[in-house]
Design an enzyme around this catalytic site. Structure first.
Site, PDB file in Angstrom:
ATOM      1  CD  GLU A  19      -2.837   5.728   6.706  1.00 62.03           C
ATOM      2  OE1 GLU A  19      -2.900   5.718   5.472  1.00 62.03           O
ATOM      3  OE2 GLU A  19      -1.861   5.264   7.343  1.00 62.03           O
TER       4      GLU A  19
ATOM      5  N   GLY B 294       2.857  -0.783   4.392  1.00 63.85           N
ATOM      6  CA  GLY B 294       2.843   0.626   4.022  1.00 63.85           C
ATOM      7  C   GLY B 294       4.253   1.130   3.779  1.00 63.85           C
ATOM      8  N   GLY B 295       4.819   1.799   4.775  1.00 63.98           N
ATOM      9  CA  GLY B 295       6.121   2.474   4.653  1.00 63.98           C
ATOM     10  C   GLY B 295       7.216   1.633   4.005  1.00 63.98           C
TER      11      GLY B 295
ATOM     12  CD  GLU C  30      -3.422  -2.123   7.527  1.00 62.42           C
ATOM     13  OE1 GLU C  30      -2.293  -2.324   7.088  1.00 62.42           O
ATOM     14  OE2 GLU C  30      -4.118  -1.151   7.207  1.00 62.42           O
TER      15      GLU C  30
ATOM     16  CG  ASN D 173      -1.742   1.235   1.365  1.00 56.76           C
ATOM     17  OD1 ASN D 173      -1.787   2.043   0.446  1.00 56.76           O
ATOM     18  ND2 ASN D 173      -2.397   1.400   2.504  1.00 56.76           N
ATOM     19  CD1 TRP D 174       4.121   1.306  -2.611  1.00 57.83           C
ATOM     20  CD2 TRP D 174       3.895   2.220  -4.656  1.00 57.83           C
ATOM     21  NE1 TRP D 174       5.012   0.683  -3.446  1.00 57.83           N
ATOM     22  CE2 TRP D 174       4.896   1.214  -4.710  1.00 57.83           C
ATOM     23  CE3 TRP D 174       3.585   2.914  -5.815  1.00 57.83           C
ATOM     24  CZ2 TRP D 174       5.588   0.904  -5.884  1.00 57.83           C
ATOM     25  CZ3 TRP D 174       4.277   2.605  -6.982  1.00 57.83           C
ATOM     26  CH2 TRP D 174       5.267   1.615  -7.014  1.00 57.83           C
ATOM     27  CE  LYS D 175      -0.156   3.352   4.791  1.00 61.95           C
ATOM     28  NZ  LYS D 175      -0.084   3.512   6.228  1.00 61.95           N
TER      29      LYS D 175
ATOM     30  CB  SER E  30       5.231  -1.294  12.302  1.00 64.05           C
ATOM     31  OG  SER E  30       4.839   0.043  12.564  1.00 64.05           O
TER      32      SER E  30
ATOM     33  N   GLY F  49       2.665   2.766  10.980  1.00 66.29           N
ATOM     34  CA  GLY F  49       3.676   3.821  10.849  1.00 66.29           C
ATOM     35  C   GLY F  49       4.413   4.162  12.125  1.00 66.29           C
TER      36      GLY F  49
ATOM     37  CG  HIS G  42      -5.829   2.198   5.309  1.00 58.25           C
ATOM     38  ND1 HIS G  42      -5.364   3.124   6.224  1.00 58.25           N
ATOM     39  CD2 HIS G  42      -4.843   1.297   5.153  1.00 58.25           C
ATOM     40  CE1 HIS G  42      -4.136   2.800   6.585  1.00 58.25           C
ATOM     41  NE2 HIS G  42      -3.788   1.696   5.948  1.00 58.25           N
TER      42      HIS G  42
HETATM   43  P1  13P Z   1       2.967   0.836   7.799  1.00 52.92           P
HETATM   44  O1  13P Z   1       3.501  -0.453   7.191  1.00 52.92           O
HETATM   45  O2  13P Z   1       3.679   2.044   7.290  1.00 52.92           O
HETATM   46  O3  13P Z   1       2.893   0.729   9.282  1.00 52.92           O
HETATM   47  O4  13P Z   1       1.467   0.983   7.259  1.00 52.92           O
HETATM   48  C1  13P Z   1       0.626  -0.103   7.341  1.00 52.92           C
HETATM   49  C2  13P Z   1      -0.565   0.192   6.546  1.00 52.92           C
HETATM   50  O5  13P Z   1      -1.312   1.104   6.878  1.00 52.92           O
HETATM   51  C3  13P Z   1      -0.818  -0.620   5.351  1.00 52.92           C
HETATM   52  O6  13P Z   1      -2.097  -0.432   4.856  1.00 52.92           O
END
Ligand code: 13P
Length: 236
Positions: free
Chosen positions: A92, A219-220, A156, A8-10, A198, A162, A90
């Site tokens: 967020e 994500g990150g 999640e 998930n590149w956000k 994470s 993050g 998600h």
């Molecule tokens: P991180 O891997 O950056 O913690 O993000 C997880 C995430 O929100 C994947 O959808």
């Protein structure tokens, strides 16, 4: 058992960076038991030519089919752009943009109506975790967001996203088993349950070997090609 490795590149990655990443991805061999999925920003969906071993996913879609919804993107267009998966719910979007579980359910149904698979995200905030109420919270969130056809569930924990903090391995296993039982009661016993929060090249292997974990949503760490490659290698 198939292990899903979902990036998930956000709201990260410019066009040139993304193209370079995908070109590098074309040079690696991915074992058949791994289902790799890349979820870039909307404008990149048509610009990236993924290797056949990696599926394309989107990070969101509209809960409506079509019409006067400025700035929204329909599931039918995502399907036309070649998406096989769409992330819905998600945290967020739930917390920063006020998405409710009902909207998430409608989005998941849109995704299903257009022949794609929703990756439905749920997760508890820190205060709920601290109070030991994770199971009750997740059950309610899942029941309210639950679509009527097959989907992938991603657990999640909000406090893990993050932050570099992850639940203990036995906590992940216990929550996944609990969610599996909730899904089983509703006739969705075969639903893959992914962990997200994470995940890095350092902890991916120990998470991916847990019997109840069918993959990871990253994500990150997924915007670094080397880290993403390490995570893919951890799944074998
Ligand atoms: P991180 O891997 O950056 O913690 O993000 C997880 C995430 O929100 C994947 O959808």
């Amino acid at each position: 058992m198939t292990k899903y490795i979902i990036a998930n590149w956000k709201m990260n990655m410019g066009k040139q960076e993304a193209i370079a990443f995908v070109t590098a991805l074309g040079g690696i061999s991915i074992p058949q038991e791994i289902m790799g999925v890349l979820c870039p920003s909307f404008p990149l969906l048509g610009a990236l030519h993924l290797p056949p071993t990696i599926a394309l996913g989107a990070q969101n879609c509209s809960s409506f089919g079509s019409g006067p919804y400025t700035g929204e993107v329909s599931a039918s267009l995502l399907q036309e752009m070649g998406c096989a998966y769409v992330i819905v719910g998600h945290s967020e979007r739930r917390t920063l943009l006020g998405e409710t579980s009902l909207m998430v359910k409608e989005k998941a149904c849109q995704v299903l109506d257009h022949g794609m698979t929703p990756i439905l995200c749920i997760g508890e905030p820190l205060d709920i975790y601290d109070q030991g109420r994770t199971d009750v919270y997740l059950k309610e969130q899942l029941e309210e967001s639950l679509p009527d056809r097959d989907f992938i569930l991603a657990y999640e924990p909000v406090w893990s996203i993050g932050t570099g903090h992850t639940p203990r391995l036995e906590e992940i296993e216990a929550v996944h088993k609990f969610l599996h039982n909730v899904l089983k009661e509703k006739g969705f016993a075969h639903t893959p349950i992914l962990y997200g929060g994470s995940v890095t090249g350092k902890n991916a292997r120990e998470i991916l070997v847990l019997p109840s974990v069918s993959g990871v949503l990253v994500g990150g760490a997924s915007v670094s090609f080397d880290m993403f490659l390490t995570i893919i290698e951890s799944a074998t």
